[in-house]
Design a protein around this motif. Structure first.
Motif, PDB file in Angstrom:
ATOM      1  N   LEU A  35       1.073  -1.156   0.080  1.00  0.00           N
ATOM      2  CA  LEU A  35       0.023  -0.025  -0.043  1.00  0.00           C
ATOM      3  C   LEU A  35       0.811   0.986  -0.072  1.00  0.00           C
ATOM      4  CD1 LEU A  35      -3.238   1.104   0.255  1.00  0.00           C
ATOM      5  CD2 LEU A  35      -2.455   1.208   3.016  1.00  0.00           C
ATOM      6  N   LEU A  36       0.906   1.984  -1.173  1.00  0.00           N
ATOM      7  CA  LEU A  36       1.928   3.143  -1.373  1.00  0.00           C
ATOM      8  C   LEU A  36       1.205   4.338  -1.339  1.00  0.00           C
ATOM      9  CD1 LEU A  36       4.368   1.765  -4.077  1.00  0.00           C
ATOM     10  CD2 LEU A  36       4.689   2.513  -1.486  1.00  0.00           C
ATOM     11  N   VAL A  37       1.187   5.125  -0.329  1.00  0.00           N
ATOM     12  CA  VAL A  37       0.249   6.128  -0.029  1.00  0.00           C
ATOM     13  C   VAL A  37       1.102   7.558   0.322  1.00  0.00           C
ATOM     14  CG1 VAL A  37      -2.047   5.052   0.264  1.00  0.00           C
ATOM     15  CG2 VAL A  37      -0.412   4.940   2.211  1.00  0.00           C
ATOM     16  N   SER A  38       1.180   8.587  -0.709  1.00  0.00           N
ATOM     17  CA  SER A  38       1.993   9.792  -0.481  1.00  0.00           C
ATOM     18  C   SER A  38       1.019  10.683  -0.808  1.00  0.00           C
ATOM     19  CB  SER A  38       3.168   9.470  -1.143  1.00  0.00           C
ATOM     20  OG  SER A  38       2.864   9.702  -2.695  1.00  0.00           O
ATOM     21  N   GLY A  57      -2.931  11.569   0.112  1.00  0.00           N
ATOM     22  CA  GLY A  57      -2.399  12.708   0.676  1.00  0.00           C
ATOM     23  C   GLY A  57      -2.790  14.185   0.153  1.00  0.00           C
ATOM     24  N   GLU A  58      -2.836  14.079  -1.051  1.00  0.00           N
ATOM     25  CA  GLU A  58      -2.974  15.401  -1.694  1.00  0.00           C
ATOM     26  C   GLU A  58      -4.530  15.793  -1.239  1.00  0.00           C
ATOM     27  OE1 GLU A  58      -3.295  14.742  -5.994  1.00  0.00           O
ATOM     28  OE2 GLU A  58      -3.910  16.867  -6.376  1.00  0.00           O
ATOM     29  N   GLY A  62      -1.044  18.986   5.517  1.00  0.00           N
ATOM     30  CA  GLY A  62      -2.437  18.682   5.997  1.00  0.00           C
ATOM     31  C   GLY A  62      -2.726  17.416   6.338  1.00  0.00           C
ATOM     32  N   GLY A  63      -1.934  16.341   5.887  1.00  0.00           N
ATOM     33  CA  GLY A  63      -2.241  15.039   6.741  1.00  0.00           C
ATOM     34  C   GLY A  63      -2.002  15.052   8.219  1.00  0.00           C
ATOM     35  N   VAL A 104       1.420   9.027   4.069  1.00  0.00           N
ATOM     36  CA  VAL A 104       0.067   8.722   4.539  1.00  0.00           C
ATOM     37  C   VAL A 104       0.155   7.333   5.553  1.00  0.00           C
ATOM     38  CG1 VAL A 104      -2.472   8.371   4.063  1.00  0.00           C
ATOM     39  CG2 VAL A 104      -1.032   9.937   2.736  1.00  0.00           C
ATOM     40  N   ALA A 105       1.128   6.850   5.224  1.00  0.00           N
ATOM     41  CA  ALA A 105       1.303   5.426   6.245  1.00  0.00           C
ATOM     42  C   ALA A 105       1.474   5.787   7.526  1.00  0.00           C
ATOM     43  CB  ALA A 105       2.316   4.489   5.717  1.00  0.00           C
TER      44      ALA A 105
END
Ligand code: KG4
Ligand code: ZN
Length: 349
Positions: free
Chosen positions: A140-143, A170-171, A186-187, A284-285
């Motif tokens: 799970l790649l979340v950026s 993330g955006e 923001g995250g 986001v991880a």
């Protein structure tokens, strides 16, 4: 093998030394956040200029903290894609110069693969064994720029099963936070604020995509629009407000839906593929709701990098770089940077 890793794809100017692909001897991250905060987002021109000013000092600091001199380094790695082009070029070229001057092998790496590698890093401490999940597993790649669910068969062998069709997760955190003035980046700001809010104060809709043909794909632009432009339509009249009021309720309700979108695709992919180990990576991880929701799933082993290796850092670049170099792979000094992630295999079920 001691590898120097350099990361400059966005707003973190970072360098690290990692031994044998796993042991982090130093990890220096100079954040540019204060320089971009006034604009509520990364200004590419400022990012490039700050990297130019800082890269020498950051690399020097990484060597000093590891107790090493340039002569002790066996190889050099740098992120070459994806990211802000001008920013990437600074770290990439510094790494090339370092490698050329010392006669060292040099490797350019994909920043997203490096994020996926981050869970394997180990900080020197007797009680922290390295986490080495056997392949294959689900990634799970979340950026800030990507949201990818993939099958991982090796450190550089991934097959994308699903991805966002519009904004990255993330955006979406960053845009919602910017609109409501929750803070930058923001995250982390929403993650913190959401703890005091009521996640049921608003019920935002989940996206319906491709009439179910691509079940692991995601979309965030609808959620973003709902939270920013159509808030009143999704207010839950029966819900009692959270302790910190409306802002915290918006943050909590948005976060709940944003994480649900990720989990929906991810859990379905786990069930369909039979892969029950999930490795997360990217900024986001670090999200606390994502971590707690996945930790409480029975039958799944979920591995998150330590928080300091979720965001952009040089250690993940050095770590994966070492794997390539040990395999005898190097990059030519003519290699350039690219804004795009590029080259990932894609497979729809
Ligand atoms: O991996 P990263 O540091 O840089 C990119 O490669 O994009 O990810 C940055 C993204 C930003 O969008 C940031 O808001 C988000 O990660 N992020 C978070 C959290 N911490 C950082 N999103 C949700 N919850 C967090 N705790
Ligand atoms: Zn990143």
């Amino acid at each position: 093998m001691k590898v120097l890793g350099i990361e400059s794809s966005c707003d973190e100017c970072a360098a690290a030394v990692v031994e044998d692909g796993v042991l982090v001897l130093s990890n220096v991250v100079a954040t540019q956040i204060p320089f971009h905060a006034a604009y509520n987002g990364v200004v590419p021109e400022i990012a490039s200029r700050k990297h130019i000013e800082w890269i020498y000092g950051v690399v020097k600091e990484a060597l000093d903290r590891a107790g090493l001199s340039p002569g002790d380094i066996d190889g050099v790695a740098a992120s070459s894609r994806p990211g802000l082009l001008g920013a990437l070029l600074v770290g990439l070229n510094f790494a090339k110069g370092f490698a050329w001057a010392r006669g060292l092998p040099f490797i350019a790496v994909n920043h997203m693969l490096a994020h996926l590698y981050a869970c394997r890093l180990k900080i020197p401490a007797p009680d922290s064994p390295p986490v080495l999940p056997p392949y294959p597993f689900l990634g799970l790649l979340v950026s800030g720029g990507h949201s990818i669910i993939c099958r991982v068969d090796g450190f550089d062998d991934i097959t994308v099963l699903g991805a966002t069709i519009d904004d990255a997760v993330g955006e979406a955190f960053d845009k919602v936070s910017k609109y409501y003035g929750f803070g930058y980046p923001g995250g982390a700001a929403i993650d913190k604020l959401a703890r005091e809010g009521n996640p049921d104060a608003f019920s935002f809709p989940l996206p319906k995509l491709h009439k179910g043909q691509h079940p692991y794909d995601m979309s965030y632009s609808g959620l973003k629009t709902a939270v920013i432009n159509q808030l009143e339509q999704f207010r839950n009249p029966q819900a009692a407000p959270g302790a910190a009021g409306e802002g915290a309720d918006i943050a909590a309700s948005f976060q709940k839906t944003a994480i649900e979108i990720l989990l929906r695709g991810l859990l379905r992919a786990a069930a369909d593929t039979g892969l029950n180990t999930i490795v997360a990576g990217g900024g986001v991880a670090a999200n606390s709701l994502l971590r707690s929701r996945l930790a409480s799933r029975e039958g799944l082993r979920c591995i998150f990098p330590p928080p300091e290796f979720c965001g952009d850092n040089g250690a993940m670049v050095a770590g994966i770089g070492c794997q390539y170099l040990e395999r005898g792979e190097t990059s030519p000094f003519t290699i350039t940077a690219s804004a795009r992630v590029g080259g990932f295999k894609r497979k729809y079920p």
